[in-house]
Design a protein around this motif. Structure first.
Motif, PDB file in Angstrom:
ATOM      1  N   ILE A 281       0.025  -2.857  12.441  1.00 23.61           N
ATOM      2  CA  ILE A 281       0.500  -2.578  11.006  1.00 23.61           C
ATOM      3  C   ILE A 281      -0.007  -1.607  10.165  1.00 23.61           C
ATOM      4  O   ILE A 281       0.742  -1.117   9.267  1.00 23.61           O
ATOM      5  CB  ILE A 281       0.647  -3.933  10.221  1.00 23.61           C
ATOM      6  N   GLU A 282      -1.160  -0.984  10.431  1.00 25.87           N
ATOM      7  CA  GLU A 282      -1.617   0.167   9.781  1.00 25.87           C
ATOM      8  C   GLU A 282      -2.761   0.746  10.738  1.00 25.87           C
ATOM      9  O   GLU A 282      -3.653  -0.022  11.004  1.00 25.87           O
ATOM     10  CB  GLU A 282      -2.036  -0.388   8.491  1.00 25.87           C
ATOM     11  N   LYS A 283      -2.613   2.059  10.774  1.00 20.66           N
ATOM     12  CA  LYS A 283      -4.105   2.919  11.282  1.00 20.66           C
ATOM     13  C   LYS A 283      -4.839   3.241  10.232  1.00 20.66           C
ATOM     14  O   LYS A 283      -4.237   3.786   8.989  1.00 20.66           O
ATOM     15  CB  LYS A 283      -3.252   4.076  12.199  1.00 20.66           C
TER      16      LYS A 283
ATOM     17  N   GLU B 175      -1.243 -14.120  11.167  1.00 22.65           N
ATOM     18  CA  GLU B 175      -2.458 -13.552  11.038  1.00 22.65           C
ATOM     19  C   GLU B 175      -2.741 -12.158  11.293  1.00 22.65           C
ATOM     20  O   GLU B 175      -2.171 -11.706  12.239  1.00 22.65           O
ATOM     21  CB  GLU B 175      -3.716 -14.568  11.714  1.00 22.65           C
ATOM     22  N   ILE B 176      -3.862 -11.570  10.171  1.00 23.95           N
ATOM     23  CA  ILE B 176      -4.304 -10.021  10.508  1.00 23.95           C
ATOM     24  C   ILE B 176      -5.343 -10.026  10.784  1.00 23.95           C
ATOM     25  O   ILE B 176      -6.275 -10.636  10.630  1.00 23.95           O
ATOM     26  CB  ILE B 176      -3.727  -9.341   9.167  1.00 23.95           C
TER      27      ILE B 176
ATOM     28  N   LEU C 186      -8.913  -2.320   1.129  1.00 22.75           N
ATOM     29  CA  LEU C 186      -9.263  -3.621   0.516  1.00 22.75           C
ATOM     30  C   LEU C 186      -8.583  -4.802   1.010  1.00 22.75           C
ATOM     31  O   LEU C 186      -9.081  -6.126   0.930  1.00 22.75           O
ATOM     32  CB  LEU C 186      -9.104  -3.378  -1.227  1.00 22.75           C
ATOM     33  N   LYS C 187      -7.184  -4.663   1.210  1.00 27.63           N
ATOM     34  CA  LYS C 187      -6.353  -5.812   1.546  1.00 27.63           C
ATOM     35  C   LYS C 187      -6.785  -6.418   2.866  1.00 27.63           C
ATOM     36  O   LYS C 187      -6.342  -7.497   3.194  1.00 27.63           O
ATOM     37  CB  LYS C 187      -4.808  -5.309   1.522  1.00 27.63           C
ATOM     38  N   TYR C 188      -7.647  -5.755   3.679  1.00 22.42           N
ATOM     39  CA  TYR C 188      -7.939  -6.244   5.059  1.00 22.42           C
ATOM     40  C   TYR C 188      -9.641  -6.532   5.101  1.00 22.42           C
ATOM     41  O   TYR C 188     -10.011  -6.919   6.077  1.00 22.42           O
ATOM     42  CB  TYR C 188      -7.884  -5.311   6.253  1.00 22.42           C
TER      43      TYR C 188
ATOM     44  N   CYS D 114      -7.737   0.118  13.131  1.00 19.64           N
ATOM     45  CA  CYS D 114      -6.246  -0.394  12.624  1.00 19.64           C
ATOM     46  C   CYS D 114      -6.313  -1.927  12.421  1.00 19.64           C
ATOM     47  O   CYS D 114      -7.244  -2.475  12.666  1.00 19.64           O
ATOM     48  CB  CYS D 114      -5.254   0.047  13.641  1.00 19.64           C
ATOM     49  N   ALA D 115      -5.226  -2.220  11.892  1.00 17.72           N
ATOM     50  CA  ALA D 115      -4.853  -3.650  11.447  1.00 17.72           C
ATOM     51  C   ALA D 115      -3.773  -3.949  12.350  1.00 17.72           C
ATOM     52  O   ALA D 115      -2.879  -3.126  12.490  1.00 17.72           O
ATOM     53  CB  ALA D 115      -4.717  -3.838   9.775  1.00 17.72           C
TER      54      ALA D 115
END
Length: 130
Positions: free
Chosen positions: A127-129, A53-54, A7-9, A66-67
């Motif tokens: 930062i996240e897979k 920025e992401i 959700l955060k992405y 990923c992010a």
């Protein structure tokens, strides 16, 4: 099973690397492996991204993998891109010669290539897979 974007992405822009489904798949794998930590783009009318920025990296079928978070953004003319940047982009044999040939081919395909064209060089970290 297709990974879900946390959700955060959900509002993050999606990035796909390469210009074919297979190259997008391969380059997404290189991001996950830590081999690809940079990219570039031509300047356009979109707002210039900023460090912090992401973005969500997607494979060749637009599946999220990923992010990543931008750590550096700078403008550099095509003909002044360095060997270090080519290495960080993690493509092909990671040499500047390969990078220049492949990126010239890509930009020529869209009738945008000029040896001194300004590019946005961007470095990022995963930062996240998913």
């Amino acid at each position: 099973m297709i990974p879900q974007i946390p959700l955060k992405y959900r509002d993050a822009e999606r990035w796909s690397f390469g210009d074919t489904e297979s190259s997008a798949d391969e380059l997404a794998k290189r991001v996950i492996a830590g081999t690809k930590t940079a990219t570039c783009s031509n300047l356009d009318d979109d707002p210039e991204p900023e460090p912090g920025e992401i973005f969500v990296v997607v494979d060749g079928r637009n599946n999220p993998v990923c992010a990543v978070q931008l750590t550096e953004v700078k403008q550099v003319p095509f003909d002044q891109v360095t060997e270090q940047h080519a290495w960080e982009e993690g493509e092909g044999d990671r040499t500047l010669a390969y990078w220049r040939a492949e990126h010239q081919r890509f930009f020529e395909e869209y009738e945008m290539f000029e040896p001194t064209m300004p590019l946005l060089l961007m470095k990022f970290r995963m930062i996240e897979k998913f």
